[in-house]
Write a protein that holds these residues in place. Structure first.
Motif: not given
Length: 152
Positions: A106, A113, A115, A118, A127-128, A132, A134, A149-152
């Motif tokens: 990052r 963005r 992603t 998984n 990732w959880d 991030w 799902r 998954y994607s970052e918040v």
């Protein structure tokens, strides 16, 4: 790029005919894709995360320039950085190396963005665990391990 004592080093594939071997074989990395000879595209980025000169993680990702709009991921005005493979060395697991690797990526690429794909329950816990989101992109595959998954 340094993230604490973690350094990311870009790995250049070694030519072997039409296919490439990216990383040297290692018993520290269990995922089969590191040992395969692959066709490597210009969009592929391969990194070795090292701590005190020792490889502690491997990552493959692609960059897609923006703007993009991916359902259900939403708008990506600065494009997408999609982590296709990330593995921490067996002897370095549960030490924050995975998160530090993601943070170092990052820092190198602040705008797109991020992603990630998984593969199994272990990567899903990772990732959880870093918070991030799902996304099950296709209802046909609901409940299976291979999700995005994607970052918040």
């Amino acid at each position: 790029m340094n993230a604490g004592s973690l350094t990311l080093v870009e790995v250049r594939p070694r030519v072997r005919g039409r296919f490439w071997r990216v990383f040297a074989p290692s018993e520290e990395f269990l995922a089969p894709w590191w040992d395969e000879e692959l066709r490597v595209d210009d969009v592929d980025h391969w990194f070795s995360a090292r701590r005190d000169g020792v490889e502690v993680a491997r990552c493959k990702f692609i960059l897609e320039p923006g703007p993009l709009d991916r359902k259900p991921l939403g708008p990506m005005p600065h494009g997408q950085l999609d982590i296709l493979a990330l593995e921490v060395a067996v002897s370095a697991r549960r030490q924050g190396i995975g998160l530090a690797t993601v943070q170092a990526i990052r820092a190198m690429y602040p705008l797109p963005r991020m992603t990630a794909l998984n593969d199994d329950a272990t990567s899903r816990r990772f990732w959880d665990g870093i918070g991030w989101v799902r996304h099950e992109l296709d209802p046909f595959f609901a409940g299976v391990e291979r999700v995005t998954y994607s970052e918040v």
